[in-house]
Design a protein around this motif. Structure first.
Motif, short mmCIF file in Angstrom:
data_model
loop_
_atom_site.label_atom_id
_atom_site.label_comp_id
_atom_site.label_asym_id
_atom_site.label_seq_id
_atom_site.Cartn_x
_atom_site.Cartn_y
_atom_site.Cartn_z
N UNK A 256 28.72 38.68 38.28
CA UNK A 256 29.10 40.39 38.29
C UNK A 256 30.10 40.88 39.12
N UNK A 257 29.77 40.89 40.55
CA UNK A 257 30.73 40.94 41.05
C UNK A 257 32.55 40.80 41.25
N UNK A 258 32.49 39.43 40.48
CA UNK A 258 33.39 38.77 40.70
C UNK A 258 34.36 39.28 38.72
N UNK A 259 33.35 39.56 38.13
CA UNK A 259 33.83 40.73 36.96
C UNK A 259 34.61 41.45 36.83
N UNK A 260 33.84 42.77 38.13
CA UNK A 260 34.41 43.72 38.30
C UNK A 260 35.65 43.86 38.83
N UNK A 261 36.13 42.67 39.88
CA UNK A 261 37.36 42.72 40.65
C UNK A 261 38.41 42.08 39.81
N UNK A 262 38.07 41.14 39.02
CA UNK A 262 39.11 41.00 37.06
C UNK A 262 39.82 42.15 36.49
N UNK A 263 38.07 42.89 36.41
CA UNK A 263 38.70 43.99 34.97
C UNK A 263 38.77 44.56 36.00
N UNK A 264 38.83 44.84 37.51
CA UNK A 264 39.18 46.23 37.71
C UNK A 264 41.26 45.82 38.21
N UNK A 265 41.65 44.26 38.10
CA UNK A 265 42.74 43.86 38.94
C UNK A 265 43.40 43.94 37.25
N UNK A 266 42.97 43.74 36.28
CA UNK A 266 43.11 43.73 34.83
C UNK A 266 43.78 45.14 34.31
N UNK A 267 43.21 45.58 34.70
CA UNK A 267 43.77 47.73 34.64
C UNK A 267 44.73 48.14 34.53
N UNK A 268 44.64 47.37 36.06
CA UNK A 268 46.08 47.71 37.29
C UNK A 268 46.86 47.05 37.13
N UNK A 269 47.11 46.22 35.55
CA UNK A 269 48.64 46.06 35.89
C UNK A 269 49.52 46.53 34.87
N UNK A 270 49.94 46.44 35.68
CA UNK A 270 51.34 47.92 34.95
C UNK A 270 52.22 47.79 33.82
N UNK A 271 51.55 46.10 33.62
CA UNK A 271 52.38 45.94 32.27
C UNK A 271 51.31 46.11 30.86
N UNK A 272 50.70 46.01 31.09
CA UNK A 272 49.75 45.80 30.32
C UNK A 272 49.74 47.45 28.86
N UNK A 273 49.46 46.98 27.77
CA UNK A 273 49.29 48.02 26.73
C UNK A 273 48.08 49.00 26.22
N UNK A 274 48.01 49.65 25.80
CA UNK A 274 47.11 50.40 25.48
C UNK A 274 45.77 50.42 26.33
N UNK A 296 55.82 38.46 29.22
CA UNK A 296 56.67 36.95 29.55
C UNK A 296 55.54 36.02 30.67
N UNK A 297 56.24 35.00 31.03
CA UNK A 297 55.40 33.83 32.42
C UNK A 297 55.31 34.78 33.41
N UNK A 298 56.75 35.72 33.99
CA UNK A 298 56.87 36.73 35.12
C UNK A 298 55.47 37.15 35.02
N UNK A 299 55.16 37.79 33.60
CA UNK A 299 54.26 38.71 33.95
C UNK A 299 52.69 38.28 34.07
N UNK A 300 52.53 37.05 33.33
CA UNK A 300 51.03 36.43 33.78
C UNK A 300 51.00 35.87 35.31
N UNK A 301 52.92 35.22 35.56
CA UNK A 301 51.98 35.00 36.80
C UNK A 301 51.79 35.65 37.91
N UNK A 302 52.82 37.00 37.84
CA UNK A 302 51.95 37.92 38.46
C UNK A 302 50.84 38.17 38.36
N UNK A 303 50.13 38.85 37.39
CA UNK A 303 48.71 38.26 37.74
C UNK A 303 48.01 37.76 37.78
N UNK A 304 47.86 36.27 37.19
CA UNK A 304 47.14 35.45 37.92
C UNK A 304 47.22 35.08 39.19
#
Length: 637
Positions: A256-274, A296-304
């Motif tokens: 559950x803690x990992x899920x929270x961090x992953x969600x926060x990290x994904x929501x903080x992606x500046x390139x995310x749409x919608x 592009x791959x740069x966005x995915x690499x930064x997110x990963x």
């Protein structure tokens, strides 16, 4: 009282359609229900033919009063019904509406007359719904039902089930609207439970694949989209150990803690749409982050990288500080032409690479590396049947005496004439054969073929010193088969003397040999078969086993010989090392073969050091057996 009072207006309106006649009202009677509702009532039953005339007359006189009473009851029931209803004419206009429909739409029944029913419940929103509705009005369809989201007068939205069905013995239709908001809310709650993981509250595998399928089907460059899709496939490293040592309760809290961090990290992606990226738990300790309209791959690499850093921060759970890491497979590509299975297979493969490369890292999908993996898989699936199909051949590389330059023996090297990939060298498939066990039947075939060929050379050149043949043996052949019995059978079958057969095993394969392998090697040596250590000097370099194993020859790895190539500036250390190994081997009664001899200068230095035989391109590449026969004739001349 005239016929225009009460329900005279709708009655007159329907009378023009010819669906029913206006029923005359008796003095003091209640106004007659409209013909729109009269069409809903059953027709009066005919009098029995055998009834007396006086009874028939009485029934005829009472029939209008009874029919009117039925119509009044129907009208009252229509208006009092909790189900919103309206009678609609063939043109789609409301003839009569009940109070429930008027209340639902925030008006009164009279105001709804002659309004288009389709506009009130949005039946013209799509072509298919509009066509089905019109078919019912024209009498070509028995029923039509759809679901619509309507806006209540108080501002709230409600879900309604709209049903339209023809009225019997009439050209009109009955439209009914049922408020199914509670049912929809219950269905939504059940769907949420069905589509979400109870531990992490994240979307589960089912919802993830539903969303992924939709994204691939609808992704395009329209509406500012990029037409691309990305996926980070994440697996926690060592999570099972936490479950096993601290219990599933702590494991669930960690997930559950990992899920929270992953969600926060994904929501903080500046390139995310919608609404951001979809984070889902696919099962166990596997998570996925779906990136729609990736850039592009740069966005995915930064997110990963951000996801990996988020997981690697310590977790404080139940008074314990836990450290975690994760492996992430990253895939990013054009959505067009990409399938769900193809994307997930690429992500799974890339995750495996991240694990194999050392874990605690993210790895980007590499088409070239994947092509190699696919080739390896194709070879693995066809290797075992290839032995039966006769797709393998043997070539032989001479082992030449360093002192006199004569051919002393040959090493048998297997080649695979693959119908798709052409001729393959041993390094392309021997490792696969050792993994899946097909090395046993393949090794048996190589051994039999090589012994048969060596015996043929012996018979064809009786006056020459017979050549010994050296055959590579994998350690799995010693464990998974009765190698001693196989060798004995083949030698007897081919007639080759045991001393003309040499079996080569790598240094790492024989290191620490005990039990069955040692017994097998000893039995082979007692039989008269020579045992050679291949690639000597590259493994553990533990010299203790040389006195314990029944070894008769050492083959120096080519890396030592290649150090002799720079004749202008020789490295003294290389020569000292080789000279020490050769001297040690000779003191133990072993012969020494130098591999990868390519120049005359190398051969001269190896000869001075005392190597017994050499093998390499200076003398000959691996050649078909006919060329070996020519070499033998050349030596004789």
């Amino acid at each position: 009282m005239t016929a225009t009072t009460g329900f005279a207006m709708p009655l007159a309106g329907l009378a023009a359609t010819g669906t029913a006649d206006v029923v005359p009202l008796v003095a003091g009677a209640a106004p007659a229900p409209s013909s729109a509702l009269a069409s809903l009532s059953p027709a009066p039953a005919p009098a029995p033919a055998s009834a007396p005339a006086s009874a028939s007359s009485a029934q005829a006189r009472s029939r209008p009063r009874t029919h009117l009473a039925e119509l009044r009851d129907i009208h009252a029931a229509f208006n009092a019904a909790h189900l919103a209803m309206a009678v609609v004419d063939p043109d789609g206009l409301i003839v009569h509406a009940n109070d429930t429909l008027a209340t639902l739409l925030g008006t009164d029944p009279a105001s709804l007359r002659e309004q288009a029913a389709a506009d009130l419940v949005d039946l013209a929103a799509d072509r298919r719904t509009w066509h089905a509705y019109r078919e019912v009005l024209r009498g070509r369809r028995s029923r039509f039902r759809c679901t619509r989201r309507l806006k209540h007068p108080d501002g709230r939205a409600l879900w309604a089930e709209v049903t339209v069905a023809p009225v019997p013995r009439s050209r009109n239709a009955l439209l009914s609207i049922a408020d199914i908001s509670d049912r929809r809310a219950l269905q939504a709650r059940l769907r949420h439970l069905q589509m979400h993981d109870p531990v992490t509250r994240l979307p589960n595998r089912t919802l993830f694949f539903e969303r992924l399928t939709s994204a691939l089907e609808n992704s395009s460059y329209d509406d500012g989209g990029t037409g691309r899709i990305g996926l980070c496939y994440l697996d926690l490293d060592g999570f099972k150990a936490i479950n096993d040592t601290l219990g599933h309760s702590v494991g669930d809290r960690l997930l559950a803690a990992v899920a929270t961090r992953l969600t926060e990290c994904s929501d903080g992606d500046a390139h995310a749409r919608g609404g951001g990226h979809l984070v889902a738990r696919l099962g166990g300790d596997e998570f996925a982050v779906l990136v729609e309209d990736s850039t592009g791959t740069d966005q995915l690499a930064e997110l990963a990288g951000a996801l990996l850093a988020a997981v690697q921060r310590p977790f404080d759970l139940a008074g314990q500080r836990l450290s975690m890491s994760a492996s992430i497979g990253v895939v990013e590509r054009v959505a067009a032409g990409t399938t769900v299975n193809g994307l997930m297979q690429a992500a799974d493969t890339t995750l495996y690479w991240a694990k194999a490369d050392g874990k605690a890292r993210w790895t980007l999908f590499d088409p070239e590396r994947n092509a190699h993996r696919m080739t390896r898989q194709a070879l693995s699936s066809t290797l075992r049947p290839a032995v039966d199909r006769g797709e393998f051949t043997l070539e032989y590389q001479p082992l030449v005496g360093m002192a006199d330059g004569t051919v002393r023996g040959v090493e048998a090297l297997v080649r695979w004439n693959h119908p798709r990939f052409g001729t393959l060298a041993p390094n392309r498939f021997i490792g696969i054969a050792e993994e899946d066990g097909s090395i046993v039947p393949l090794g048996r075939w190589v051994l039999r073929t090589a012994c048969r060929q060596a015996r043929r050379w012996q018979q064809d050149h009786p006056d020459e010193r017979p050549l010994f043949v050296s055959v590579n043996v994998a350690v799995r052949q010693v464990w998974d088969s009765d190698l001693v019995a196989d060798v004995a059978e083949i030698l007897e079958e081919t007639g080759l003397p045991p001393h003309l057969l040499q079996l080569e095993l790598t240094e790492s394969a024989v290191m620490g040999s005990a039990g069955r392998p040692l017994q097998a090697l000893q039995a082979l040596s007692d039989m008269g078969v020579r045992i050679a250590i291949d690639d000597f000097g590259t493994g553990y370099s533990n010299l203790a086993y040389l006195s314990r194993l029944p070894v008769s020859a050492l083959k120096l790895d080519g890396s030592f010989v290649r150090g002799f190539q720079d004749e202008a500036h020789p490295n003294p250390a290389d020569e000292v090392i080789v000279e020490a190994m050769v001297d040690l081997a000779h003191r133990l009664g072993l012969t020494v073969t130098a591999e990868c001899v390519e120049t005359a200068g190398q051969a001269d230095r190896l000869r001075r050091i005392g190597c017994d035989t050499g093998q390499g391109w200076l003398y000959s590449r691996a050649v078909p057996p006919e060329r070996i026969a020519e070499l033998l004739r050349g030596d004789a001349a």
